[in-house]
Each structure stands twice: as structure tokens, then as C-alpha cells.
Design a protein around this motif. Structure first.
Motif, PDB file in Angstrom:
ATOM      1  N   ARG A 121       0.820  -1.214   0.000  1.00 39.04           N
ATOM      2  CA  ARG A 121       0.000   0.000   0.000  1.00 39.04           C
ATOM      3  C   ARG A 121       0.851   1.261   0.000  1.00 39.04           C
ATOM      4  NH1 ARG A 121      -4.247  -0.485   4.758  1.00 39.04           N
ATOM      5  NH2 ARG A 121      -4.910   1.498   3.811  1.00 39.04           N
ATOM      6  N   PHE A 122       2.042   1.167   0.599  1.00 38.39           N
ATOM      7  CA  PHE A 122       2.929   2.333   0.640  1.00 38.39           C
ATOM      8  C   PHE A 122       3.305   2.788  -0.765  1.00 38.39           C
ATOM      9  CE2 PHE A 122       7.094   4.355   0.892  1.00 38.39           C
ATOM     10  CZ  PHE A 122       6.881   5.294   1.885  1.00 38.39           C
ATOM     11  N   LEU A 123       3.504   1.845  -1.680  1.00 34.16           N
ATOM     12  CA  LEU A 123       3.882   2.191  -3.052  1.00 34.16           C
ATOM     13  C   LEU A 123       2.835   3.075  -3.701  1.00 34.16           C
ATOM     14  CD1 LEU A 123       5.579   1.922  -5.638  1.00 34.16           C
ATOM     15  CD2 LEU A 123       4.456  -0.272  -6.049  1.00 34.16           C
ATOM     16  N   THR A 124       1.569   2.821  -3.428  1.00 27.44           N
ATOM     17  CA  THR A 124       0.496   3.643  -3.988  1.00 27.44           C
ATOM     18  C   THR A 124       0.679   5.102  -3.601  1.00 27.44           C
ATOM     19  OG1 THR A 124      -1.027   1.776  -3.802  1.00 27.44           O
ATOM     20  CG2 THR A 124      -2.004   3.952  -4.097  1.00 27.44           C
ATOM     21  N   HIS A 125       0.984   5.346  -2.344  1.00 21.05           N
ATOM     22  CA  HIS A 125       1.156   6.731  -1.879  1.00 21.05           C
ATOM     23  C   HIS A 125       2.411   7.364  -2.478  1.00 21.05           C
ATOM     24  CE1 HIS A 125      -2.112   5.753   0.698  1.00 21.05           C
ATOM     25  NE2 HIS A 125      -1.405   4.984   1.520  1.00 21.05           N
ATOM     26  N   VAL A 126       3.465   6.581  -2.642  1.00 22.78           N
ATOM     27  CA  VAL A 126       4.685   7.106  -3.254  1.00 22.78           C
ATOM     28  C   VAL A 126       4.417   7.518  -4.698  1.00 22.78           C
ATOM     29  CG1 VAL A 126       7.036   6.541  -3.972  1.00 22.78           C
ATOM     30  CG2 VAL A 126       6.198   5.771  -1.758  1.00 22.78           C
TER      31      VAL A 126
END
Length: 331
Positions: A227-232
Motif C-alpha cells: 500500500r505504501f507504493l500507492t502513496h509514493v
């Protein structure tokens, strides 16, 4: 007949268990190059190799260790001779082929990289697969146009192996580095290795009413995924790149198309396992030159352990409690 010790993962009482065992040279696998291993290091993939159902290993008993550095004892390939200092990372090492947590190793010659001038075996393994992955991430991002004049670069999972080396290498190349971590106690450590500022992953979350976040990063090194990749992706500037190398945060990708079609963001897959040998040597030569760690950095990032201490270190990596790099001394 020469004997050697290796950490072995095998079934015992219906569970996978790790222990140090004695072997003879006859137990070594096929390969053209036999190496006396000086150092290896502990990676997340090594931890997965000790877990049932992780999909890393299909045959037991097995010796993990996805990287090694040492000295050639014997070679049937003319590219290498006795006494050559070499390193091996990636390919099948520690997965389909017995790995570097062993005092002796035998591997295909096509996997072997001459140790670059200026690097010791210990420094090479302090860098290891994690540092090579970080360097390959920066190399690929620069191929896609990244340079220090474009603005700050984000590094996620910054206290881990890939993250720590990415922070250091980017700083050495003149980039303004922002390190992402949930560990407030590690902020001083991250700044000591080159981060200009730190940020909590929660600060990158896109508000529900918005499709994209404001443009902040010229690029990002992401060994976390999930999910962190989405925000990045939603925070990278127009034309920027995200170099993705792992999925410690999960394998799902719940992104929209907006970062790609509205901002031209590049998502670069970083594969350190089957990376072509010409690129592999180019990147290792850059590591030995402009990205080589100094003594103070090695002291900050690296702690040395013995073969018998490996199981505890592997548990730390799997629990996300390993800061920097654990280097395994084997001879």
C-alpha cells in the motif's frame, strides 16, 4: 579430505529448523568455481528461505545465503584462477543452489564477479545484495533521467539494508535525500548516513477526496511495495521514477492510472537476481568508486556476526528489527 561448516535448513519433527552442520568437499554442488567464503550477509530473502511455504526453496536440506565473497580455491573455467578475489550475488545462490552461509561454496563461473579494486571482501558483503539492489535502483533511475538538480529523492524502508545503502549512495552522488521510517528512534542514524530529512509514511497518505497528492519527489527508491507504493506513486513529480525492488509491505498494487498518464511517472522493476552480467559489473564498479562506503559509514551500518549467531539474525530480519546490515564472518 577437507571439511567445512554450513548453516543448513532441513525438516525435523515436521518443522523447518536451522542448524550448523559439518560437510566434506564431496558434498559441494556442481559448478566450475570453488570458493573459500570469507563473508556473507543476512537478507530478507535468506529469512524467507527458512520458512515453510515461502516459495524460495523447493528442496531440502538447503544452505541459504544469497551473496558471498571470498577467494577462488579451484576453477575449471579459464576466467578465474586460484587466489582470485571474487563475489557472487543473485542468480540461484541461496535459492535453487546452496548459498553463502558456508565456509566453502561451488558455483557456476557465469555467476562470479571479480572483486572490484578498492573493495575488501567484508565491505563487499556489507554492501551485498542489499547494496547492489540500492545501487541498481539508482542506476536505473539515472538511465531514466534522474539527476541531483531535479529535487529531493525519497527512500522508503530507510533503516533496512536496501534503504540504508540507498540513502548513503544517493547522498554521495549529491542528491537531497528524504528517508521514510516509522522508527523515530532511528532519525539520528538516518541523518548520520546522509538523509537531509526524515518523514513518516503516514505523511504520504493521499486524502480520500483526492486522486493524487502534491508533487514532492523527483524519484523514489522503494524496497517496501504494498500500500505504501500507492502513496509514493501519487507523490512523485512529473516524469519522475520509482524503483521498486521488494514487497516486504505486501505484493498487492492498488494504484490508479493517474500517476502514469497525468504525470508520466515511471515504475521501474529492479531485479538483482538475473541482472545481466555486463550491467552487474558496471554497477559493482560504481559501488567500488563513487559509492564506496567510508569506515565511519561501515561502522554505523554494519555489525559482524558468526555462523552460530545466524539463526537469531535471520529472526530479526523477518521481524523487521534489523537495522543496517549483519555481515557473517566465515573464515
Amino acid at each position: 579430505m577437507e571439511s567445512y561448516r554450513a548453516l543448513t535448513v532441513d525438516w525435523k519433527d515436521s518443522k523447518l529448523q536451522s542448524e550448523v552442520r559439518d560437510f566434506s568437499v564431496d558434498d559441494l554442488p556442481d559448478g566450475e568455481v570453488t570458493i573459500r567464503v570469507a563473508y556473507s550477509s543476512v537478507n530478507y530473502k535468506d529469512g524467507l528461505a527458512t520458512i515453510q511455504g515461502a516459495g524460495i526453496v523447493s528442496r531440502y536440506p538447503h544452505t541459504p545465503g544469497i551473496d558471498l565473497a571470498g577467494t577462488v580455491l579451484a576453477s575449471s573455467d579459464p576466467s578465474f584462477k586460484q587466489g582470485d578475489e571474487v563475489l557472487v550475488t543473485g542468480y540461484g545462490l541461496g535459492a535453487s543452489h546452496p548459498g553463502g552461509f558456508s565456509e566453502l561454496a561451488r558455483v557456476p563461473a557465469a555467476w562470479v564477479v571479480p572483486l572490484p579494486s578498492g573493495l575488501t571482501a567484508k565491505a563487499a558483503m556489507a554492501i551485498g545484495t542489499a547494496g547492489f539492489t540500492a545501487a541498481l535502483s539508482i542506476y536505473r533511475m539515472e538511465q531514466n533521467g534522474l539527476n541531483p538538480d531535479q529535487g529531493p529523492v525519497l527512500v522508503s524502508g530507510a533503516t533496512g539494508g536496501v534503504g540504508s545503502w540507498a540513502v548513503s549512495m544517493l547522498a554521495k552522488s549529491g542528491y537531497e535525500v528524504t528517508a521514510s521510517t516509522r522508527k523515530s528512534a532511528e532519525i539520528a542514524y538516518l541523518k548520520s548516513i546522509g538523509a537531509l530529512e526524515t518523514i513518516s509514511p503516514s505523511e504520504l497518505v493521499v486524502p480520500e477526496a483526492k486522486s493524487l497528492n502534491r508533487e514532492r519527489w523527483a524519484g523514489a527508491v522503494d524496497p517496501v511495495g504494498g500500500r505504501f507504493l500507492t502513496h509514493v506513486l501519487n507523490s512523485v513529480r512529473y516524469g519522475g521514477s520509482v524503483a521498486l525492488s521488494s514487497f516486504t509491505g505486501g505484493a498487492e498494487l492498488a494504484s490508479t492510472v493517474y500517476p502514469f498518464i497525468l504525470r508520466g511517472v515511471n515504475l521501474l522493476g529492479i531485479d538483482s537476481v538475473l541482472c545481466p552480467m555486463d550491467v552487474r559489473r558496471t554497477v559493482w564498479n560504481r559501488i567500488a568508486a563513487e559509492w564506496q562506503p567510508d569506515g565511519a559509514l561501515l561502522d554505523a551500518v554494519v555489525h559482524e556476526i558468526s555462523l552460530s549467531e545466524l539463526p537469531a539474525a535471520i529472526a530479526q530480519v523477518l521481524q523487521g528489527r534489523m537495522r543496517g546490515r549483519a555481515v557473517v564472518a566465515l573464515s
